[in-house]
Scaffold this motif. Structure first.
Motif, PDB file in Angstrom:
ATOM      1  N   UNK A  92      -5.329  -4.681  -1.485  1.00 30.68           N
ATOM      2  CA  UNK A  92      -4.532  -4.813  -0.354  1.00 30.68           C
ATOM      3  C   UNK A  92      -4.894  -3.623   0.614  1.00 30.68           C
ATOM      4  N   UNK A  93      -4.913  -3.939   1.800  1.00 29.03           N
ATOM      5  CA  UNK A  93      -5.249  -3.099   2.847  1.00 29.03           C
ATOM      6  C   UNK A  93      -4.278  -2.229   3.145  1.00 29.03           C
ATOM      7  N   UNK A 120      -4.221  -2.031  -4.641  1.00 29.63           N
ATOM      8  CA  UNK A 120      -3.759  -2.919  -5.817  1.00 29.63           C
ATOM      9  C   UNK A 120      -4.309  -4.300  -5.386  1.00 29.63           C
ATOM     10  N   UNK A 121      -4.723  -4.937  -6.545  1.00 24.66           N
ATOM     11  CA  UNK A 121      -5.225  -6.406  -6.397  1.00 24.66           C
ATOM     12  C   UNK A 121      -4.783  -7.245  -7.733  1.00 24.66           C
ATOM     13  N   UNK A 145       7.371  -0.479   4.332  1.00 20.51           N
ATOM     14  CA  UNK A 145       6.535   0.563   4.521  1.00 20.51           C
ATOM     15  C   UNK A 145       5.316   0.152   3.820  1.00 20.51           C
ATOM     16  N   UNK A 146       4.586   1.028   3.025  1.00 21.48           N
ATOM     17  CA  UNK A 146       3.095   0.847   2.566  1.00 21.48           C
ATOM     18  C   UNK A 146       2.987   0.027   1.275  1.00 21.48           C
ATOM     19  N   UNK A 147       3.608  -1.009   1.368  1.00 16.43           N
ATOM     20  CA  UNK A 147       3.569  -1.901   0.220  1.00 16.43           C
ATOM     21  C   UNK A 147       3.713  -3.727   0.601  1.00 16.43           C
ATOM     22  N   UNK A 189       6.507  -7.841   3.091  1.00  9.41           N
ATOM     23  CA  UNK A 189       6.055  -6.703   3.270  1.00  9.41           C
ATOM     24  C   UNK A 189       4.387  -6.846   3.849  1.00  9.41           C
ATOM     25  N   UNK A 190       3.500  -5.829   3.620  1.00 12.50           N
ATOM     26  CA  UNK A 190       2.281  -5.870   4.356  1.00 12.50           C
ATOM     27  C   UNK A 190       1.477  -6.967   3.690  1.00 12.50           C
ATOM     28  N   UNK A 191       0.562  -7.708   4.698  1.00 14.76           N
ATOM     29  CA  UNK A 191      -0.124  -8.725   4.432  1.00 14.76           C
ATOM     30  C   UNK A 191      -1.435  -8.778   3.581  1.00 14.76           C
ATOM     31  N   UNK A 192      -1.548  -9.775   2.798  1.00 15.58           N
ATOM     32  CA  UNK A 192      -2.481  -9.785   1.766  1.00 15.58           C
ATOM     33  C   UNK A 192      -3.479 -10.828   1.826  1.00 15.58           C
TER      34      UNK A 192
END
Ligand code: MD6
Ligand code: FE
Length: 217
Positions: free
Chosen positions: A196-197, A130-131, A205-207, A153-156
């Motif tokens: 998003x990597x 997603x971007x 989790x994955x987000x 959450x996950x880094x962007x």
């Protein structure tokens, strides 16, 4: 011993990085209240689920969104706007929990925008891939108020440009707990988020979830 002491002191100091005049990155600023933030987001999500909205041009966004507060940002075929009502439920957006509002107000104060009172909190959820394309935030009534952005959450990779779409962008890695306060001369600068990597965050989790607090009206 000295190194340990330095590390414990450094951990207490607010880290601030100036991105442009009016834009400050406060790394880790939201970490002390991360559990309360995640609990509040779960409650909001139960009342107003994340959904992928359509742009006026008819494209479905890859980022899923919800809102809390008196004004929620929405987009559909008729345009972008702030609305008190969630079009999904026909009911007002959930109220802004005080832990969210207080975090936004203290980050704004830390960055020199004392007296910021947000009435809108847009919550963006990114899954891998997603971007968000380069855009300006210009649906708010008063550009003198800053925007406070909280990353979880996950880094962007955040792309931060200038007043024109064609301006060169700088890249900032926004990690869990980082807060950007953005106003003044760079309030209308173009910006976006790279795809998003994939990864696994211990709490989310994955987000990635991003909160943007605004004074919409
Ligand atoms: C995001 N953020 O980080 C998207 N806009 O998911 C934004 O578009 C944004 O972070 C204005 C001010 C701060 C932001
Ligand atoms: Fe934006």
């Amino acid at each position: 011993m000295t190194a340990d002491l330095f590390e414990s002191v450094a951990g207490l100091l607010p880290s601030r990085e100036v991105m442009a005049e009016g834009a400050v990155l406060l790394r880790g600023f939201a970490r002390p209240v991360e559990a309360e933030l995640l609990a509040a987001i779960s409650e909001i999500e139960a009342q107003a689920p994340f959904r992928r909205m359509f742009t006026p041009g008819g494209h479905q966004m890859s980022v899923a969104m919800t809102n809390c507060g008196n004004a929620g940002w929405v987009t559909d075929r008729s345009g972008y706007r702030y609305d008190r009502i969630d079009p999904g439920s026909g009911k007002p957006w959930p109220a802004m929990p005080s832990v969210l509002r207080e975090l936004a107000e203290s980050a704004a104060g830390e960055a020199g925008f004392a007296g910021f009172v947000p009435d809108a909190c847009l919550i963006n959820r990114y899954e891998p891939g997603a971007k968000m394309s380069l855009h300006q935030d210009r649906d708010e009534k008063d550009y003198s108020a800053p925007i406070v952005s909280v990353s979880l959450g996950l880094p962007a990779i955040f792309l931060f440009g200038g007043p024109r779409r064609s301006d060169k962008t700088q890249r900032y890695r926004l990690a869990h707990g980082d807060v950007v306060v953005w106003g003044g001369p760079s309030r209308l600068f173009f910006h976006g988020v790279a795809a998003l990597a994939d990864g696994e965050h211990p709490l989310l989790g994955r987000k990635r979830v991003n909160l943007t607090f605004r004074r919409a009206r």
